[in-house]
Design a protein around this motif. Structure first.
Motif, PDB file in Angstrom:
ATOM      1  N   ASN A   1     -57.475 -23.537  19.880  1.00  0.00           N
ATOM      2  CA  ASN A   1     -56.689 -24.186  20.924  1.00  0.00           C
ATOM      3  C   ASN A   1     -57.574 -25.215  21.611  1.00  0.00           C
ATOM      4  OD1 ASN A   1     -58.037 -22.937  23.339  1.00  0.00           O
ATOM      5  ND2 ASN A   1     -57.205 -21.055  22.436  1.00  0.00           N
ATOM      6  N   GLU A   2     -57.016 -25.981  22.503  1.00  0.00           N
ATOM      7  CA  GLU A   2     -57.756 -27.118  23.064  1.00  0.00           C
ATOM      8  C   GLU A   2     -58.895 -26.703  23.988  1.00  0.00           C
ATOM      9  OE1 GLU A   2     -54.968 -28.318  26.862  1.00  0.00           O
ATOM     10  OE2 GLU A   2     -54.525 -29.203  24.907  1.00  0.00           O
ATOM     11  N   ASP A   3     -58.944 -25.433  24.354  1.00  0.00           N
ATOM     12  CA  ASP A   3     -59.991 -24.972  25.263  1.00  0.00           C
ATOM     13  C   ASP A   3     -60.998 -24.059  24.581  1.00  0.00           C
ATOM     14  OD1 ASP A   3     -58.815 -26.291  27.472  1.00  0.00           O
ATOM     15  OD2 ASP A   3     -57.390 -24.652  27.709  1.00  0.00           O
ATOM     16  N   LEU A   4     -60.901 -23.902  23.262  1.00  0.00           N
ATOM     17  CA  LEU A   4     -61.764 -22.952  22.559  1.00  0.00           C
ATOM     18  C   LEU A   4     -62.334 -23.584  21.290  1.00  0.00           C
ATOM     19  CD1 LEU A   4     -62.842 -20.041  21.961  1.00  0.00           C
ATOM     20  CD2 LEU A   4     -60.641 -19.601  20.844  1.00  0.00           C
ATOM     21  N   VAL A   5     -63.642 -23.436  21.099  1.00  0.00           N
ATOM     22  CA  VAL A   5     -64.317 -23.847  19.868  1.00  0.00           C
ATOM     23  C   VAL A   5     -65.086 -22.641  19.336  1.00  0.00           C
ATOM     24  CG1 VAL A   5     -66.145 -25.299  18.889  1.00  0.00           C
ATOM     25  CG2 VAL A   5     -64.520 -26.273  20.520  1.00  0.00           C
ATOM     26  N   ILE A   6     -65.036 -22.461  18.029  1.00  0.00           N
ATOM     27  CA  ILE A   6     -65.804 -21.392  17.381  1.00  0.00           C
ATOM     28  C   ILE A   6     -66.704 -22.053  16.336  1.00  0.00           C
ATOM     29  CG2 ILE A   6     -65.694 -19.235  16.065  1.00  0.00           C
ATOM     30  CD1 ILE A   6     -62.792 -18.981  17.137  1.00  0.00           C
ATOM     31  N   SER A   7     -67.943 -21.594  16.237  1.00  0.00           N
ATOM     32  CA  SER A   7     -68.905 -22.214  15.324  1.00  0.00           C
ATOM     33  C   SER A   7     -69.691 -21.152  14.579  1.00  0.00           C
ATOM     34  CB  SER A   7     -69.861 -23.118  16.112  1.00  0.00           C
ATOM     35  OG  SER A   7     -70.522 -22.385  17.130  1.00  0.00           O
ATOM     36  N   ALA A   8     -70.129 -21.509  13.380  1.00  0.00           N
ATOM     37  CA  ALA A   8     -70.961 -20.623  12.558  1.00  0.00           C
ATOM     38  C   ALA A   8     -72.140 -21.422  12.040  1.00  0.00           C
ATOM     39  CB  ALA A   8     -70.156 -20.055  11.394  1.00  0.00           C
ATOM     40  N   SER A   9     -73.271 -20.740  11.871  1.00  0.00           N
ATOM     41  CA  SER A   9     -74.496 -21.470  11.587  1.00  0.00           C
ATOM     42  C   SER A   9     -75.387 -20.742  10.602  1.00  0.00           C
ATOM     43  CB  SER A   9     -75.261 -21.690  12.907  1.00  0.00           C
ATOM     44  OG  SER A   9     -76.579 -22.134  12.682  1.00  0.00           O
ATOM     45  N   ARG A  10     -76.325 -21.507  10.070  1.00  0.00           N
ATOM     46  CA  ARG A  10     -77.366 -20.913   9.235  1.00  0.00           C
ATOM     47  C   ARG A  10     -78.331 -20.057  10.053  1.00  0.00           C
ATOM     48  NH1 ARG A  10     -77.909 -25.746   5.338  1.00  0.00           N
ATOM     49  NH2 ARG A  10     -76.962 -24.929   3.452  1.00  0.00           N
ATOM     50  N   ASP A  11     -78.192 -20.053  11.377  1.00  0.00           N
ATOM     51  CA  ASP A  11     -79.040 -19.173  12.181  1.00  0.00           C
ATOM     52  C   ASP A  11     -78.509 -17.739  12.206  1.00  0.00           C
ATOM     53  OD1 ASP A  11     -76.885 -19.153  13.928  1.00  0.00           O
ATOM     54  OD2 ASP A  11     -77.891 -20.269  15.520  1.00  0.00           O
ATOM     55  N   LYS A  12     -77.491 -17.472  11.365  1.00  0.00           N
ATOM     56  CA  LYS A  12     -76.917 -16.129  11.153  1.00  0.00           C
ATOM     57  C   LYS A  12     -75.964 -15.697  12.270  1.00  0.00           C
ATOM     58  CE  LYS A  12     -81.352 -14.930   9.089  1.00  0.00           C
ATOM     59  NZ  LYS A  12     -82.519 -14.045   9.123  1.00  0.00           N
ATOM     60  N   THR A  13     -75.606 -16.622  13.147  1.00  0.00           N
ATOM     61  CA  THR A  13     -74.736 -16.255  14.268  1.00  0.00           C
ATOM     62  C   THR A  13     -73.410 -17.007  14.223  1.00  0.00           C
ATOM     63  OG1 THR A  13     -75.460 -17.988  15.816  1.00  0.00           O
ATOM     64  CG2 THR A  13     -76.801 -15.981  15.691  1.00  0.00           C
ATOM     65  N   VAL A  14     -72.447 -16.418  14.938  1.00  0.00           N
ATOM     66  CA  VAL A  14     -71.177 -17.075  15.259  1.00  0.00           C
ATOM     67  C   VAL A  14     -71.120 -17.173  16.778  1.00  0.00           C
ATOM     68  CG1 VAL A  14     -68.660 -16.905  15.152  1.00  0.00           C
ATOM     69  CG2 VAL A  14     -70.051 -16.138  13.202  1.00  0.00           C
ATOM     70  N   ARG A  15     -70.641 -18.277  17.281  1.00  0.00           N
ATOM     71  CA  ARG A  15     -70.564 -18.462  18.732  1.00  0.00           C
ATOM     72  C   ARG A  15     -69.187 -18.992  19.117  1.00  0.00           C
ATOM     73  NH1 ARG A  15     -76.324 -19.053  20.740  1.00  0.00           N
ATOM     74  NH2 ARG A  15     -77.587 -18.843  18.856  1.00  0.00           N
ATOM     75  N   SER A  16     -68.746 -18.636  20.320  1.00  0.00           N
ATOM     76  CA  SER A  16     -67.523 -19.213  20.871  1.00  0.00           C
ATOM     77  C   SER A  16     -67.878 -20.013  22.121  1.00  0.00           C
ATOM     78  CB  SER A  16     -66.499 -18.119  21.209  1.00  0.00           C
ATOM     79  OG  SER A  16     -66.995 -17.236  22.201  1.00  0.00           O
ATOM     80  N   TRP A  17     -67.083 -21.041  22.354  1.00  0.00           N
ATOM     81  CA  TRP A  17     -67.334 -21.969  23.456  1.00  0.00           C
ATOM     82  C   TRP A  17     -66.018 -22.188  24.198  1.00  0.00           C
ATOM     83  CZ3 TRP A  17     -72.411 -24.162  23.138  1.00  0.00           C
ATOM     84  CH2 TRP A  17     -73.059 -23.933  21.926  1.00  0.00           C
ATOM     85  N   LEU A  18     -66.068 -22.164  25.533  1.00  0.00           N
ATOM     86  CA  LEU A  18     -64.873 -22.359  26.350  1.00  0.00           C
ATOM     87  C   LEU A  18     -64.993 -23.638  27.169  1.00  0.00           C
ATOM     88  CD1 LEU A  18     -64.185 -18.737  27.670  1.00  0.00           C
ATOM     89  CD2 LEU A  18     -63.015 -19.950  25.823  1.00  0.00           C
ATOM     90  N   ARG A  19     -63.870 -24.324  27.313  1.00  0.00           N
ATOM     91  CA  ARG A  19     -63.866 -25.574  28.082  1.00  0.00           C
ATOM     92  C   ARG A  19     -64.098 -25.270  29.560  1.00  0.00           C
ATOM     93  NH1 ARG A  19     -61.971 -30.577  26.971  1.00  0.00           N
ATOM     94  NH2 ARG A  19     -60.843 -29.871  25.127  1.00  0.00           N
ATOM     95  N   ILE A  20     -64.994 -26.044  30.173  1.00  0.00           N
ATOM     96  CA  ILE A  20     -65.259 -25.892  31.604  1.00  0.00           C
ATOM     97  C   ILE A  20     -65.000 -27.206  32.349  1.00  0.00           C
ATOM     98  CG2 ILE A  20     -66.917 -24.021  31.337  1.00  0.00           C
ATOM     99  CD1 ILE A  20     -69.149 -26.109  31.608  1.00  0.00           C
ATOM    100  N   GLY A  21     -64.513 -28.183  31.639  1.00  0.00           N
ATOM    101  CA  GLY A  21     -64.211 -29.466  32.247  1.00  0.00           C
ATOM    102  C   GLY A  21     -63.547 -30.357  31.226  1.00  0.00           C
ATOM    103  N   ALA A  22     -63.164 -31.549  31.643  1.00  0.00           N
ATOM    104  CA  ALA A  22     -62.465 -32.456  30.727  1.00  0.00           C
ATOM    105  C   ALA A  22     -63.313 -32.752  29.498  1.00  0.00           C
ATOM    106  CB  ALA A  22     -62.101 -33.753  31.451  1.00  0.00           C
ATOM    107  N   ASN A  23     -64.634 -32.910  29.699  1.00  0.00           N
ATOM    108  CA  ASN A  23     -65.502 -33.247  28.571  1.00  0.00           C
ATOM    109  C   ASN A  23     -66.713 -32.319  28.495  1.00  0.00           C
ATOM    110  OD1 ASN A  23     -67.026 -34.104  30.719  1.00  0.00           O
ATOM    111  ND2 ASN A  23     -66.841 -36.287  30.262  1.00  0.00           N
ATOM    112  N   ALA A  24     -66.498 -31.057  28.821  1.00  0.00           N
ATOM    113  CA  ALA A  24     -67.621 -30.111  28.798  1.00  0.00           C
ATOM    114  C   ALA A  24     -67.156 -28.741  28.334  1.00  0.00           C
ATOM    115  CB  ALA A  24     -68.258 -30.009  30.180  1.00  0.00           C
ATOM    116  N   PHE A  25     -68.004 -28.112  27.511  1.00  0.00           N
ATOM    117  CA  PHE A  25     -67.790 -26.743  27.062  1.00  0.00           C
ATOM    118  C   PHE A  25     -69.042 -25.934  27.380  1.00  0.00           C
ATOM    119  CE2 PHE A  25     -64.511 -28.816  24.723  1.00  0.00           C
ATOM    120  CZ  PHE A  25     -63.580 -27.856  24.366  1.00  0.00           C
ATOM    121  N   SER A  26     -68.844 -24.639  27.564  1.00  0.00           N
ATOM    122  CA  SER A  26     -69.970 -23.737  27.810  1.00  0.00           C
ATOM    123  C   SER A  26     -69.922 -22.600  26.799  1.00  0.00           C
ATOM    124  CB  SER A  26     -69.896 -23.171  29.228  1.00  0.00           C
ATOM    125  OG  SER A  26     -70.920 -22.220  29.442  1.00  0.00           O
TER     126      SER A  26
END
Length: 775
Positions: free
Chosen positions: A27-52
């Motif tokens: 959805n527009e407020d959620l990003v999920i990422s996967a990496s070669r660092d062996k982790t999965v992370r989720s990110w939530l929108r905290i502003g118009a152009n910012a995620f945490s």
């Protein structure tokens, strides 16, 4: 064609320690990422152009290469994250619970590199084991077999209609779990598939093309603007196609034409995904996730846009990627006065003694500089293969009586692309990819041991520069001569020993321009305050640092006054406030690698060790509280500087003399509440001391016993696998052929500690290290 607003940078998400291999935007407020660092992370929108960063999902023992998302249900009201890894497993996480996967799906016998979900919530997975599996109710329901090579891509159109793409260059259509059609057209590995509403689907591959297909299997269009492997594709809500690949770009396609090219300051853009609001998410080899938007309210601030453009324009482009360039025949900058012929067109122009690459933007009708073209080989060019010169020409032994195959490689190449080219040229199993790429990086130039980040973020917060987190590789294979991929005279398929460690680890990687920019920013703030003007750097001192930056970026072609540089660095470290001195400490750890001047420094009878430990805050590390961010950063950089001192003889001399003091300091300041980068740097200092005592005649027994006592306490409490691994290599190196050290390890009951670690360990390398430690 009607012009649409161009995509511009919106947000930068930086926390991963290695390449981003998959991204999703449910959805527009959620990003999920996967990496070669062996982790999965989720990110939530905290502003118009910012995620945490919101959650960190752990559970995989190796690279995470694929992602899918299951929509919310009554039981899991926020949805489920599905991740596939080269550890052969699929993990399912509750989005809100980052503790442990609620399900682990086991069945594949190799890397799970592709995931999708059907409308009913079935999971579809593709693997290097050449199969596709369908999972229902968290159980394997069926296996689709038909490809002759790895399955790189899966697309679930509905519960009964699935398409799969493979390294065998084909796409297979499956209906009701049966193979009904094979689609031919791609001339190299098929890397990704995406549904194209009202038309069919789109595919991409290593042949640098995108192809549009109907669901009946007819290829109706071919898109050809990419200049290298295309790794990932998706479709925007507008119906436009987005793609990313090895040519550093994300491209936007409309009506069969490329309407925008978004270059990245990275070697590869591994993945791209569309968000429901029409924004684009990209993940790259620099460990960074970026979001691009057309919505004015979500576009990043001008300083962030400017920094991004500068990073792109300063990116070095190896000449060997651009064909046979003849500098004298290139046009000058006047060529930039003529408009380009199409979106993404690249031209080379000669500017003084440099060659610059510029790319045409159809959107704003302007040429944009996209990098400086650099010689890929330089003075060390020696190897000739098929009429071309390379930095390296490896012999690869594939066994079975087959003569060794030749693997050409330039130091400026992406090792994964070189490995993929080699696999394709020799029709080798796709499962060899990581092994070959790792072999290349180890033997060509050395890479980070475990997690690392090539990305240095110069504008987190208010233009905050963040030091990079890389180090050199443990056990360079040229030392062991036992890498299973090379045969230096004789064939060897044995697994290389990792103990004892005989080479020092260093922290070399950095964004030099980011460091110098931060120095400039802090210095400007000092100049406008009357009380701090006297400690600000002069114009000459800033010029000295600029020359140092040029030298650090290319030591072979620049010369410097290293004493003057060191004097400026020391001024920053000793005169600037504690919170502002970190770029000076970072410059010191880099300068140490190239000149003995810092190592020989004496001031009021105090050595470089005192300068580092006192002014980086190692001496004042808090004993009973968590360190603040400034102290954690400064100490981490100071520890990296200590590690780098081992690289030169003068550094080893002073470290040998002051080893007891250093070990006493580091043993009393060990704190697992500090950052991982800090603890990795500290463990690296310990490891380098072990190498010093292993490779020199000076085997200080008291210091060795002190180190073993430190390691015993560290291994009891440490939870990070990278720190544990370095500690194990340190321990094994210390007790290797040293009876006194073995006896000390027994006194501290380290065998019992290792048994506990072995039970908990999820990584083969940790168990290998434990198995090689001989009491």
């Amino acid at each position: 064609m009607k012009q649409t607003s161009p995509f511009q940078l919106s947000s930068i998400l930086a926390a991963h320690d290695s390449d981003i291999k998959a991204v999703r935007g449910p959805n527009e407020d959620l990003v999920i990422s996967a990496s070669r660092d062996k982790t999965v992370r989720s990110w939530l929108r905290i502003g118009a152009n910012a995620f945490s960063e919101s959650k960190l999902y752990l559970g995989h023992a190796s690279f995470v290469n694929s992602l899918a998302f299951l929509n919310p249900t009554a039981e899991y009201t926020k949805g489920l994250v599905v991740s596939g890894s080269s550890d052969k497993t699929i993990n399912v996480f509750d989005l809100e619970n980052a503790q442990d996967p609620i399900y682990s799906l086991i069945g594949h016998s190799d890397n799970v590199c592709a995931l999708d979900v059907t409308p009913s919530g079935y999971i579809v997975s593709g693997s290097w084991d050449k199969t596709t599996k369908i999972w229902k109710n968290w159980q394997e329901a069926c296996t689709l077999e038909g490809h002759s090579h790895a399955v790189w891509a899966v697309l679930a159109v509905d519960d009964d209609l699935i398409f799969t793409g493979s390294a065998d260059k084909t796409i297979i259509k499956w209906q009701n779990e049966k193979r009904v059609q094979t689609l031919y057209g791609h001339t190299d590995c098929v890397r990704a598939l995406a549904l194209l509403p009202d038309i069919g689907f789109v595919s991409c591959g290593n042949d640098s093309t995108l192809r549009i297909w109907t669901l009946d299997g007819q290829c109706i269009h071919e898109l050809n603007e990419h200049t290298s492997f295309v790794y990932s594709i998706d479709v925007l809500p507008t119906g436009e196609i987005i793609s990313s690949g090895e040519d550093r770009s994300v491209r936007v396609w409309k009506g069969g034409e490329c309407i925008q090219t978004i270059l990245h300051p990275a070697t590869s853009v591994w993945c791209v995904a569309a968000m429901p609001n029409g924004d684009i998410i990209s993940g790259a080899s620099d460990g960074v996730i970026r979001i691009f938007t057309r919505a004015e309210e979500r576009i990043a601030e001008q300083p962030v846009l400017k920094d991004f453009d500068e990073q792109v324009s300063n990116h070095a482009i190896p000449a060997n990627q651009l064909g046979d360039l003849k500098k004298d025949e290139l046009p000058g900058s006047e060529a930039l006065l003529q408009p380009g012929k199409k979106e993404g067109q690249v031209i080379m122009v000669r500017v003084h003694d440099k060659v610059e690459a510029h790319q045409w933007s159809q959107v704003d009708q302007t040429w944009h500089k996209v990098g400086d073209v650099v010689d890929a080989v330089g003075q060390g060019r020696k190897q000739l293969y098929n009429g071309k010169e390379y930095d390296y020409l490896f012999d690869v032994d594939v066994g079975d009586g087959v003569p060794p195959l030749k693997l050409p490689y330039n130091a400026s190449d992406n090792p994964y692309k070189a490995a993929q080219d080699f696999i394709s040229a020799n029709e080798l199993p796709q499962s060899y990819l990581d092994q070959i790429a790792n072999f290349i990086t180890k033997n060509a130039q050395g890479v980070s041991l475990g997690t690392s980040s090539q990305y240095v973020d110069p504008f987190t917060g208010s233009s905050r520069y963040t030091p990079s987190a890389s180090s050199s590789n443990i056990q360079n294979t040229s030392t062991t001569g036992m890498d299973p991929w090379t045969r230096p005279g004789t064939t060897s398929n044995m697994q290389p020993k990792i103990i004892p460690q005989r080479t020092y680890l260093t922290f070399r990687q950095a964004n030099i321009q980011g460091i110098l920019k931060k120095v400039d920013q802090i210095n400007e703030a000092l100049l406008i305050n009357e009380e701090t003007q006297k400690i600000a750097l002069t114009t000459n001192e800033l010029s000295t640092l600029k020359k140092l930056g040029q030298f650090l970026q290319n030591p072979l072609t620049h010369t410097c006054d290293h004493q003057s540089e060191f004097d400026v660095i020391r001024k920053i470290i000793t005169k600037w406030s504690f919170k502002n001195r970190f770029p000076g400490i970072d410059l010191l750890r880099l300068q140490i690698l190239y000149t003995p001047i810092p190592a020989k420094h004496i001031d009021n009878d105090e050595s470089i060790i005192n300068l580092i430990t006192n002014f980086a805050g190692i001496v004042t590390w808090p004993k009973d509280s968590t360190p603040d961010k400034d102290q954690d950063t400064n100490v981490m950089l100071g520890l990296r500087a200590l590690s780098n001192l081992f690289e030169i003889k003068e550094g080893r001399d002073v470290l040998g003399r002051e080893a007891s003091k250093i070990l006493e300091l580091l043993s009393s300041t060990w704190d697992k509440s500090s950052s991982k980068n800090n603890r990795v740097a500290r463990a690296t200092v310990f490891l380098n001391f072990a190498v010093l005592y292993q490779t020199s005649s000076n085997k200080n027994e008291d210091n060795i016993l002190q180190l073993i006592a430190i390691l015993a306490e560290l291994l009891k409490s440490e939870i990070d696998s990278e720190v544990i691994y370095r500690a194990l290599i340190t321990l094994g190196t210390l007790i290797y052929q040293n009876q006194a050290a073995k006896d000390a390890a027994k006194v501290f009951d380290i065998e019992s500690i290792l048994k506990i670690i072995s039970i908990k360990a999820k990584e083969d390398r940790i168990n290998q290290a434990i198995n090689e430690i001989i009491f």
